[in-house]
Scaffold this motif. Sequence first.
Motif, short mmCIF file in Angstrom:
data_model
loop_
_atom_site.label_atom_id
_atom_site.label_comp_id
_atom_site.label_asym_id
_atom_site.label_seq_id
_atom_site.Cartn_x
_atom_site.Cartn_y
_atom_site.Cartn_z
N SER A 23 0.83 -1.20 0.00
CA SER A 23 0.00 0.00 0.00
C SER A 23 0.86 1.25 0.00
N VAL A 24 0.24 2.39 -0.23
CA VAL A 24 0.92 3.69 -0.23
C VAL A 24 0.20 4.59 0.77
N CYS A 25 0.95 5.30 1.60
CA CYS A 25 0.32 6.21 2.56
C CYS A 25 -0.30 7.39 1.81
N GLU A 26 -1.36 7.91 2.41
CA GLU A 26 -2.05 9.04 1.78
C GLU A 26 -1.12 10.22 1.57
N GLY A 27 -0.24 10.48 2.54
CA GLY A 27 0.66 11.62 2.43
C GLY A 27 1.86 11.39 1.54
N HIS A 28 1.99 10.17 0.99
CA HIS A 28 3.17 9.84 0.18
C HIS A 28 2.89 9.89 -1.32
N LEU A 29 1.69 10.34 -1.71
CA LEU A 29 1.35 10.46 -3.13
C LEU A 29 0.62 11.78 -3.33
N ASP A 30 1.19 12.64 -4.17
CA ASP A 30 0.56 13.93 -4.44
C ASP A 30 -0.18 13.88 -5.77
N LEU A 31 -0.70 15.03 -6.21
CA LEU A 31 -1.49 15.07 -7.44
C LEU A 31 -0.70 14.63 -8.67
N PRO A 32 0.55 15.08 -8.89
CA PRO A 32 1.30 14.57 -10.05
C PRO A 32 1.47 13.06 -10.01
N GLY A 33 1.69 12.49 -8.80
CA GLY A 33 1.79 11.03 -8.69
C GLY A 33 0.49 10.34 -9.05
N ALA A 34 -0.63 10.92 -8.61
CA ALA A 34 -1.94 10.35 -8.93
C ALA A 34 -2.20 10.41 -10.43
N GLN A 35 -1.74 11.48 -11.07
CA GLN A 35 -1.90 11.59 -12.53
C GLN A 35 -1.16 10.47 -13.25
N VAL A 36 0.02 10.15 -12.77
CA VAL A 36 0.81 9.07 -13.37
C VAL A 36 0.10 7.72 -13.20
N VAL A 37 -0.42 7.47 -11.99
CA VAL A 37 -1.11 6.20 -11.73
C VAL A 37 -2.32 6.06 -12.65
N CYS A 38 -3.13 7.10 -12.73
CA CYS A 38 -4.35 7.02 -13.56
C CYS A 38 -4.00 6.81 -15.03
N ARG A 39 -2.92 7.46 -15.47
CA ARG A 39 -2.50 7.29 -16.87
C ARG A 39 -2.01 5.87 -17.11
N GLU A 40 -1.24 5.33 -16.17
CA GLU A 40 -0.70 3.98 -16.30
C GLU A 40 -1.82 2.94 -16.36
N LEU A 41 -2.94 3.21 -15.66
CA LEU A 41 -4.07 2.28 -15.63
C LEU A 41 -5.03 2.49 -16.80
N GLY A 42 -4.74 3.46 -17.66
CA GLY A 42 -5.63 3.70 -18.79
C GLY A 42 -6.94 4.34 -18.38
#
Length: 557
Positions: free
Chosen positions: A152-171
Amino acid sequence: MDHAPYVLVFLCISIQGLLSENNSTSTESVHFRLVGGASRCHGDLEMKQKDGNWKPVEGLYWYRKLGNRVCAELNCGSAVSVRDRNTGSERDNWWIRSDCDESELRDCFRSESFVFSSLELNCSDSVRLVHGSSVCSGRLEVHSPQSRSWSSVCEGHLDLPGAQVVCRELGCGAPGLLQGALSGAAEAPVVQTFQCEGHESALLDCGSSGAQTCSSGTAVDLTCTDPDDVRLVGGASRCNGTVQIKHHGEWRDVDYYDPWTLKEADVICRRLDCGSAVSGRRSDPLGPQWHISPTCLLSTSALMDCVRTDSGYTGSTLSLTCSDSVRLVHGSSLCSGRLEVRSNQSWSSVCEEDLDLNDAQVVCRELGCGAPGLLKGALYGEGEAPVWTSELQCEGHESAVLDCRRSSSAGKTCSPGTAAGLTCSGGVRLVGQPSRCAGTLEIQHQGQWRPVIDPRRDWDLKSGSAVCQYLDCGSAVSVNNTQDSAHRPVWSVSVPCVKLTSGLRDCVELSGSYMSSSGVDVVCSDSSDRQSGAHRPGSAHMCSLPLLLLLLLLLLL
């Protein structure tokens, strides 16, 4: 006291349970692999046969949520895409049923010859979203190549740019919600903090710092917006017309290849903030189409999870009529729930004291249901919507609630527990026998009573029991397909739907009006049988004769 009969029954039930357990196929016994891709999480899907040999899986009828189930069994990430790939040559394949639901994947396959396509499945390698309401939502987990485990990833360890990368990677679409513990506390260990710039193609391409611990309940939860772009076009209002969805940036009509029921169509109506699904129909195609699994719609919050592989097939187009101005919410069927009326672009509850029998008759008619059978406050929960500021004064003959006269009740509020709840009769009966608990099954739909047909021969004791329970007639003793002497109008009903809902009318197929001589006869146990606890031959608690003889022999020894 002679305990032999009790021992016999106990042994009988125990052995039958063991036999049933041994005969079932567990999910773990279904073996998949992906071949020919860049990694073990990409490629053409193959499934192992009983003899240990592998055989390709045909690509028709697959959708993203179904592919997600396979990705999970392969210990890969989330399903990014599914594609029906033409192989150019015929071969033996596994073929999946068109109505397959991901929860019953193991039961969906049959072997077919002369197949020219295979399923190309692309799972993410290093990230996945779990325990969410769709493929694009859930608790974020990251795969470690070294430990081959998910963290898992802590809530404070992922910011908006990181979330953008995850969403893009998942299509998926852009991140719309980022918070902790929405989909449950972390079960996996916590990994490092990610430092993304937002342009990376994968989360593991981002910079990171050392692993840390985070407080309970703060494992990051992510929802990537994959907007359900759906609309009805060409009708008299925005709640009536041909269904279109926008996928890969392109609007297309939705095909009517699989049977659609009112229950599945209602998902579309609710997404459009219309009322309930009233009716549907086939219409001629006007161009390319998107293919959707109706079965999938009942188990996800995102329409895009249910878009199928493109087979190139063009068939009939789906058109719907949703109610514009009324709906029943939080009920057990489309014809029951708390009444809400739409006025000035918003939904409002109605006070119980402001709804009489005439008003209820108009509501039930507008929704395509039977006559009102129950009118009671707070039966379906307190109203969350504001109270409607008008009092209905229907005469009972109107075709829609907003055609009724209304008196203003500005500033009106309902007493607690008095938001109007309404149950319209579902219109189900058994006819042709002296008892109301036996006979030919008929359903009232669109104001017409018609026999029910079973085009796929799916009716069994379980679906028959749903009818008997609805009629308060106990359980089904027998269910048989019959032939009448002449063709007459009939309704076609989805049997899998019948097993899942208390509203049988919800399961009428939208194009279910046919001429047929077929029918379904149901015989239910009557109340005296249920009260006496009598068991009939064929009951699940009865032992077969060979098993009884074996047990008697064991007792004698």
